[in-house]
Enzyme design. Structure first.
Site, short mmCIF file in Angstrom:
data_model
loop_
_atom_site.label_atom_id
_atom_site.label_comp_id
_atom_site.label_asym_id
_atom_site.label_seq_id
_atom_site.Cartn_x
_atom_site.Cartn_y
_atom_site.Cartn_z
N PRO A 86 46.60 40.15 43.13
CA PRO A 86 47.40 38.34 42.89
C PRO A 86 48.73 39.11 42.72
CG PRO A 86 45.54 39.88 40.64
CD PRO A 86 45.43 41.27 41.38
N GLU A 113 40.35 45.12 35.50
CA GLU A 113 41.28 44.24 35.36
C GLU A 113 43.31 44.65 36.91
OE1 GLU A 113 42.61 42.56 33.04
OE2 GLU A 113 40.60 42.21 33.16
N ARG A 151 40.21 36.38 64.28
CA ARG A 151 40.36 35.16 65.52
C ARG A 151 41.61 35.52 66.05
NH1 ARG A 151 37.93 30.15 64.01
NH2 ARG A 151 40.18 29.52 65.19
N ASP A 166 45.09 26.05 67.66
CA ASP A 166 45.18 25.70 66.29
C ASP A 166 46.52 24.84 65.46
OD1 ASP A 166 42.82 27.29 65.54
OD2 ASP A 166 43.66 28.72 64.85
C1 9D3 Z 1 41.82 37.71 33.96
C2 9D3 Z 1 41.93 39.35 34.56
N1 9D3 Z 1 43.94 38.91 34.91
C3 9D3 Z 1 44.26 38.99 33.48
C4 9D3 Z 1 45.20 38.36 32.76
C5 9D3 Z 1 43.98 39.73 35.35
C6 9D3 Z 1 43.91 39.68 36.63
C7 9D3 Z 1 43.25 41.22 37.15
C8 9D3 Z 1 42.44 41.21 38.71
C9 9D3 Z 1 43.38 38.18 37.65
C10 9D3 Z 1 42.46 38.91 38.67
C11 9D3 Z 1 42.38 40.01 39.03
C12 9D3 Z 1 41.24 40.69 40.64
N2 9D3 Z 1 41.70 39.81 40.93
C13 9D3 Z 1 42.06 40.62 42.57
O1 9D3 Z 1 41.79 41.49 42.79
C14 9D3 Z 1 42.79 39.72 43.75
C15 9D3 Z 1 42.68 38.27 43.89
C16 9D3 Z 1 43.02 36.93 42.99
O2 9D3 Z 1 42.50 36.58 41.92
N3 9D3 Z 1 43.47 35.82 43.20
C17 9D3 Z 1 44.16 36.07 44.72
N4 9D3 Z 1 44.44 36.86 45.79
C18 9D3 Z 1 44.13 38.25 45.05
S1 9D3 Z 1 43.41 39.51 46.06
C19 9D3 Z 1 43.28 40.21 45.10
#
Ligand code: 9D3
Length: 241
Positions: A86, A113, A151, A166
């Site tokens: 994220p 996490e 792709r 595309d």
């Molecule tokens: C609810 C947990 N959050 C705490 C405030 C943090 C969090 C930790 C781990 C949020 C998401 C994740 C797992 N997500 C991914 O590994 C992830 C992801 C995503 O959640 N959204 C967009 N792209 C990606 S790429 C990997």
């Protein structure tokens, strides 16, 4: 292209790797995809890959050592190491094209996490997110990335559905599509599509692609590759809004 994916849930990828586009890419020998279970790199006999966070707080953190062992075992010098996270920069078509130019990709899919920060510092080249919403882990994001990258590999996508065509390549949305029957609950197919006039059809499609972009995703128009004619069409459409 060679893609390796590391995860504690390898089975998530089973049906994905069989679907037509990815299956075709693999079968045509244009792409190899290997899914590796991170637990194979856990040291203890219970194959533990997570632990409590230093500093406390909720949730578990993925331990550094299994990831370091996995990456060092699976990555070649030429591998581009991507952590799905994220905290990454947002995946878009430009990034997809850039990644498709790499000979080898190693994708790290975290759970819980997240992964101990030292893994990113020691062995990750780039962190990528697929958007601002919360997923449970990197696996679905890795599938999105792999499908978009596959792709781009020459010969993977057929002519009808060509990458060249595309509309995202030019940064605007697609035009609307119609098929039989001509009437669906009182809604007709636009006359021009029945006319057989290919030039008129092409002009209509460009206009409707611009209209869709203007009404649904006006933000895209800033970066889009637009001709003088496109700007004239947009001026007219804006006037009518
Ligand atoms: C609810 C947990 N959050 C705490 C405030 C943090 C969090 C930790 C781990 C949020 C998401 C994740 C797992 N997500 C991914 O590994 C992830 C992801 C995503 O959640 N959204 C967009 N792209 C990606 S790429 C990997």
């Amino acid at each position: 292209m060679q893609i390796k994916i590391v995860t504690i849930f390898p089975e998530i990828f089973d049906s994905f790797l069989g679907v037509s586009l990815i299956g075709r890419a693999i079968e045509a020998g244009r792409c190899t995809i290997e899914v590796v279970d991170l637990r194979a790199y856990a040291r203890d006999r219970h194959r533990v890959v997570d632990d409590e966070p230093y500093g406390g707080g909720g949730g578990m953190v993925m331990k550094a050592e299994p990831w370091l062992e996995a990456v060092r075992d699976l990555a070649a010098e030429a591998s581009w190491r991507v952590q799905l996270s994220p905290q990454g920069s947002r995946l878009d078509e430009a990034k997809v094209r850039e990644l498709s130019g790499r000979e080898r990709l190693l994708l790290l899919c975290g759970r819980y996490e997240g992964i101990d920060e030292r893994v990113r510092k020691l062995v990750v080249d780039e962190e990528i997110s697929i958007g601002d919403y919360v997923l449970s882990g990197g696996e679905t994001a890795a599938m999105v990335l792999v499908e978009a990258v596959a792709r781009q590999i020459p010969g993977v996508v057929g002519l009808a559905d060509s990458v060249e065509n595309d509309s995202f390549r030019h940064g605007i949305l697609d035009y609307p599509h119609y098929t039989r029957p001509r009437d669906v609950e009182g809604l007709a197919v636009p006359e021009v599509l029945l006319s057989g006039d290919h030039a008129a059809v092409a002009r209509w499609r460009r206009q409707e692609a611009l209209r869709a972009t203007l009404t649904k995703r006006p933000d895209l128009l800033e970066a889009a590759e637009l001709s003088d004619e496109d700007h004239r069409i947009l001026g007219r459409l804006r006037g009518k809004q």
